[in-house]
Scaffold this active site. Structure first.
Site, mmCIF file in Angstrom:
data_model
loop_
_atom_site.group_PDB
_atom_site.id
_atom_site.type_symbol
_atom_site.label_atom_id
_atom_site.label_comp_id
_atom_site.label_asym_id
_atom_site.label_seq_id
_atom_site.Cartn_x
_atom_site.Cartn_y
_atom_site.Cartn_z
ATOM 1 N N SER A 22 0.798 -1.229 0.000
ATOM 2 C CA SER A 22 0.000 0.000 0.000
ATOM 3 C C SER A 22 0.832 1.280 0.000
ATOM 4 C CB SER A 22 -0.947 0.019 1.197
ATOM 5 O OG SER A 22 -0.245 0.198 2.393
ATOM 6 N N LYS B 59 1.742 5.107 6.725
ATOM 7 C CA LYS B 59 1.107 5.921 5.688
ATOM 8 C C LYS B 59 1.819 7.271 5.606
ATOM 9 C CE LYS B 59 -2.230 2.838 5.212
ATOM 10 N NZ LYS B 59 -2.297 1.941 4.027
#
Length: 322
Positions: free
Chosen positions: A98, A173
């Site tokens: 991701s 992230k």
């Protein structure tokens, strides 16, 4: 009349015991007599005593002393590692895609625990944080096997920092919005806007769209940040966990473990994870103060239809490296 009596010279003349001055040194006299000097004899006696002591101590005692030294070194190393891991730096590894292409599967990263803290968070920082989902964890359903490096001592080695953290409740992230920022996206091919300014995100995986099928317009609440993965079509990030207000999809700053500084493994991927300052250079400070997070329940709508086929977004957990 001759005074010579014919008496031979006394061979003991000059001996220390006869009270007469010795014309020769003691060492020279010992040498004439074929004996080792007295000092050398004393040194030899001392050496013999030490050698006898070593023999008496035995081989087993020598091994025991060596083991004690090794144990001391190991304990000091573990204590130092624990201090570093707790307050300074910690290692994590990337088990999913991701954050591609910035980070790829099985990369090992070093995270600084000085951010947030002595150093402030910035837009563009890559951060590791604890799963903020409540009541529904972001990592719910993630099927990853925990590392077994270290065998029965694995947990202890992770605790002191000799092995990187392998808990399954951490994610990694990129910070897109800080407290008070208004973050917008059209859910299509358009760029993300922060405080009204479009940002060109060079780190997004080639072929992905900035918001990839998820439209939003939120203001980041106080004490929280808005985060997104660089692989927008395969990242279960703030977009997919928000209720439309920014309160449930944003991440509390107190959940952030630290900022990822650089990739350390594999060797061919070693690189510094710098902050893309140019990306957010024109973004102004928020016009309105950040709001207090609402207590609205978490809504996880899941991925929406995109303009082209896309795989289901996945959360990126950070786990231990071998």
């Amino acid at each position: 009349m001759s005074q010579y009596t014919g008496r031979p010279e006394d061979p003991t003349r000059g001996h220390p015991d006869d009270g007469i001055d010795d014309p020769y040194g003691a060492d020279e006299r010992d040498a004439r007599a074929g004996r080792a000097p007295a000092g050398a004899r004393d040194d030899a006696d001392d050496f013999d005593d030490d050698y006898d002591d070593d023999e008496r101590r035995g081989f087993g005692a020598t091994i025991l002393a060596g083991i004690k030294e090794i144990v001391i070194v190991i304990v000091l190393a573990m204590a130092l590692s624990f201090v570093v891991k707790t307050w300074l730096f910690q290692a994590f590894y990337i088990p999913s895609g991701s954050m591609e292409n910035t980070l790829v599967r099985d990369d090992r990263v070093i995270v600084s625990k000085l951010t947030p803290g002595p150093f402030d968070l910035k837009r563009g920082d890559v951060v590791v944080f604890e799963d903020p989902g409540d009541p529904t964890p972001w990592l719910a359903g993630l099927d990853d096997q925990p590392s077994t490096v270290g065998g029965p001592f694995h947990e202890a080695l992770v605790f002191v920092g000799l092995l990187p953290e392998d808990s399954e409740n951490h994610l990694i992230k990129r910070v897109i919005g800080l407290p008070g920022d208004r973050v917008q996206a059209d859910g299509d091919t358009g760029k993300i806007r922060v405080n009204g300014v479009e940002v060109t995100e060079s780190y997004i995986k080639p072929g992905d769209y900035p918001s990839e099928g998820r439209k939003f317009d939120i203001t980041v609440p106080a004490g929280r940040v808005w985060v997104m993965g660089d692989h927008r079509s395969d990242s279960s990030d703030s977009r997919w966990h928000d209720d439309g207000t920014g309160a449930t999809g944003s991440v509390p700053i107190d959940k952030i473990v630290g900022r990822a500084l650089f990739v350390v493994w594999p060797i061919e991927h070693v690189t510094w994870l710098g902050v893309p300052e140019r990306t957010f250079a024109q973004v102004p400070t928020p016009r309105t103060p950040s709001t207090t997070p609402s207590t609205k329940a978490t809504v996880n709508p899941g991925p929406k239809a995109t303009t082209r086929p896309a795989t289901k977004p996945s959360a990126t957990a950070t786990k231990a490296a071998s």
